[in-house]
Design an enzyme around this catalytic site. Structure first.
Site, short mmCIF file in Angstrom:
data_model
loop_
_atom_site.label_atom_id
_atom_site.label_comp_id
_atom_site.label_asym_id
_atom_site.label_seq_id
_atom_site.Cartn_x
_atom_site.Cartn_y
_atom_site.Cartn_z
N SER A 41 0.76 -1.14 0.08
CA SER A 41 -0.15 0.11 -0.03
C SER A 41 0.74 1.28 -0.02
CB SER A 41 -0.94 -0.11 1.30
OG SER A 41 -1.48 1.40 1.43
N TYR A 87 -1.73 0.35 10.86
CA TYR A 87 -1.50 -0.23 9.49
C TYR A 87 -0.36 0.16 8.63
CZ TYR A 87 -3.49 -0.98 4.63
OH TYR A 87 -4.00 -1.16 3.50
N1 LIG Z 1 -8.83 -0.66 -0.29
C1 LIG Z 1 -7.88 0.07 -0.28
O1 LIG Z 1 -8.07 1.08 -0.15
C2 LIG Z 1 -6.60 -0.43 -0.33
C3 LIG Z 1 -5.35 0.51 -0.47
C4 LIG Z 1 -4.12 -0.06 -0.67
C5 LIG Z 1 -3.81 -1.32 -0.33
N2 LIG Z 1 -4.88 -2.36 -0.04
C6 LIG Z 1 -4.50 -3.71 0.18
O2 LIG Z 1 -5.01 -4.22 -0.85
C7 LIG Z 1 -5.52 -5.82 -0.21
C8 LIG Z 1 -6.87 -6.05 -0.45
O3 LIG Z 1 -7.59 -5.03 0.00
P1 LIG Z 1 -9.32 -4.77 -0.20
O4 LIG Z 1 -9.73 -3.37 -0.49
O5 LIG Z 1 -9.66 -5.61 -1.63
O6 LIG Z 1 -9.75 -5.34 0.96
P2 LIG Z 1 -11.02 -6.50 1.32
O7 LIG Z 1 -12.29 -6.40 0.21
O8 LIG Z 1 -11.47 -6.34 2.43
O9 LIG Z 1 -10.28 -7.73 1.03
C9 LIG Z 1 -9.54 -8.50 1.82
C10 LIG Z 1 -9.27 -9.98 1.69
O10 LIG Z 1 -8.44 -10.49 2.64
C11 LIG Z 1 -8.95 -11.78 2.96
N3 LIG Z 1 -8.46 -12.11 4.18
C12 LIG Z 1 -8.33 -11.41 5.32
N4 LIG Z 1 -7.83 -12.13 6.41
C13 LIG Z 1 -7.55 -13.14 5.86
C14 LIG Z 1 -7.00 -14.44 6.43
N5 LIG Z 1 -6.70 -14.90 7.58
N6 LIG Z 1 -6.59 -15.53 5.48
C15 LIG Z 1 -7.02 -15.62 4.25
N7 LIG Z 1 -7.43 -14.36 3.67
C16 LIG Z 1 -7.66 -13.38 4.40
C17 LIG Z 1 -10.40 -11.47 2.92
O11 LIG Z 1 -11.21 -12.90 2.87
P3 LIG Z 1 -11.80 -13.70 3.76
O12 LIG Z 1 -12.62 -12.67 4.95
O13 LIG Z 1 -12.74 -14.38 3.12
O14 LIG Z 1 -10.79 -14.38 4.44
C18 LIG Z 1 -10.50 -10.86 1.91
O15 LIG Z 1 -10.95 -11.36 0.39
C19 LIG Z 1 -5.23 -5.53 1.22
O16 LIG Z 1 -3.68 -6.07 1.43
C20 LIG Z 1 -4.97 -4.10 1.54
O17 LIG Z 1 -4.10 -3.84 2.61
C21 LIG Z 1 -6.14 -1.59 -0.06
#
Ligand SMILES: NC(=O)c1ccc[n+]([C@@H]2O[C@H](COP(=O)([O-])OP(=O)(O)OC[C@H]3O[C@@H](n4cnc5c(N)ncnc54)[C@H](OP(=O)(O)O)[C@@H]3O)[C@@H](O)[C@H]2O)c1
Length: 253
Positions: free
Chosen positions: A139, A152
């Site tokens: 990120s 974070y």
């Molecule tokens: N959205 C943003 O603004 C943003 C910006 C920069 C970076 N990111 C990064 O991008 C990535 C995805 O973010 P997103 O926005 O798509 O968030 P999200 O929709 O909340 O997705 C997170 C995913 O991680 C999985 N997860 C969480 N804990 C887990 C575990 N213990 N084992 C296996 N899977 C797990 C969840 O699936 P389950 O709950 O089904 O396990 C879900 O599919 C993350 O690393 C986040 O930090 C996001």
């Protein structure tokens, strides 16, 4: 033979979009996350669109569960050439002074140790393919800090450190390491997880922002990096919406 791509956190947001996109690019996708039902829906959607995917229920905080993911990769119908370490997230927006140790622990476990555990488990298969790619979805929080983001940003800085260190350590072997650093991405669940299901607080993050990134934008970046010729290593790709010039500089209308 069809190449196999593993995507963690494929049950929602960026991971689901990446799984769809990589399947459209011709990969057989192993879609991994904890929520089996959502993975089953995703796999059905990919299959009906003519792609190939397999659901793997996996908790990346568990050694045993990740060993199961490696086993599924060994059974997959082709060489494992791509791992996308995407599972992760944020909890809380509290100052360091009063932040919850449990939230910090969760963020470190999932973002950092989860990436470590999955990468260690899949490295042999990636190397055996003759040309493996490891993507780490960190990120912009891994590149700078902001008030309330201590837990974070600490976790994402550590995840970024894994990507950089791994690239040095693997130099000379048929493996490349790509770090993707998105800024503000409007996904359905990221904010809900961060604010314990408080939809109003989650929505406020994106309020008035013309054109925040969406999951497909990040999937596009991941797919582009991962499909460059094997001698090309995009070390790091930082992607933000046009309206976000920096973590603290967001245009709202
Ligand atoms: N959205 C943003 O603004 C943003 C910006 C920069 C970076 N990111 C990064 O991008 C990535 C995805 O973010 P997103 O926005 O798509 O968030 P999200 O929709 O909340 O997705 C997170 C995913 O991680 C999985 N997860 C969480 N804990 C887990 C575990 N213990 N084992 C296996 N899977 C797990 C969840 O699936 P389950 O709950 O089904 O396990 C879900 O599919 C993350 O690393 C986040 O930090 C996001």
């Amino acid at each position: 033979m069809t190449s196999v791509a593993i995507v963690t956190g494929a049950s929602s947001g960026i991971g689901a979009a990446t799984a769809r996109r990589l399947a459209a690019e011709g990969f057989h996708v192993l879609a991994a996350a904890r929520r089996a039902e959502r993975l089953a829906d995703l796999v059905a959607e990919i299959t009906s669109a003519g792609g190939q995917a397999t659901a793997v229920t996996c908790d990346i905080t568990s050694d045993e569960s990740v060993a199961g993911l490696a086993e599924a990769a060994a059974q997959a119908p082709g060489p494992v050439t791509l791992l996308v370490n995407n599972a992760g997230g944020a909890r809380g927006l509290d100052p360091v002074e009063s932040g919850s140790v449990a939230d910090w622990q969760w963020m470190y476990d999932v973002n950092v140790l989860g990436t470590l555990r999955v990468t260690q488990a899949l490295l042999p298969a990636l190397e055996a393919s003759g040309s493996g790619t490891i993507v780490v979805v960190s990120s912009t929080a891994g590149l700078g800090v902001y008030e309330g983001g201590g837990g974070y940003t600490a976790a994402k800085h550590a995840q970024t450190a894994i990507a950089g260190t791994l690239r040095l350590e693997l130099c000379g072997r048929p493996l490349r390491v790509i770090e993707i650093d998105p800024g503000m991405v409007k996904t359905d669940e990221f904010g809900l997880v961060r604010f314990e299901g408080d939809a109003e607080r989650a929505a406020a993050v994106y309020a008035g922002v013309p054109g925040p990134l969406v999951a497909e934008d990040v999937a596009d970046c991941i797919a582009w990096c991962a499909t460059r010729p094997e001698h090309v290593n995009i070390d790091r790709l930082v992607v933000r919406p046009r309206a976000q010039a920096a973590q603290h500089k967001v245009h709202r209308v």
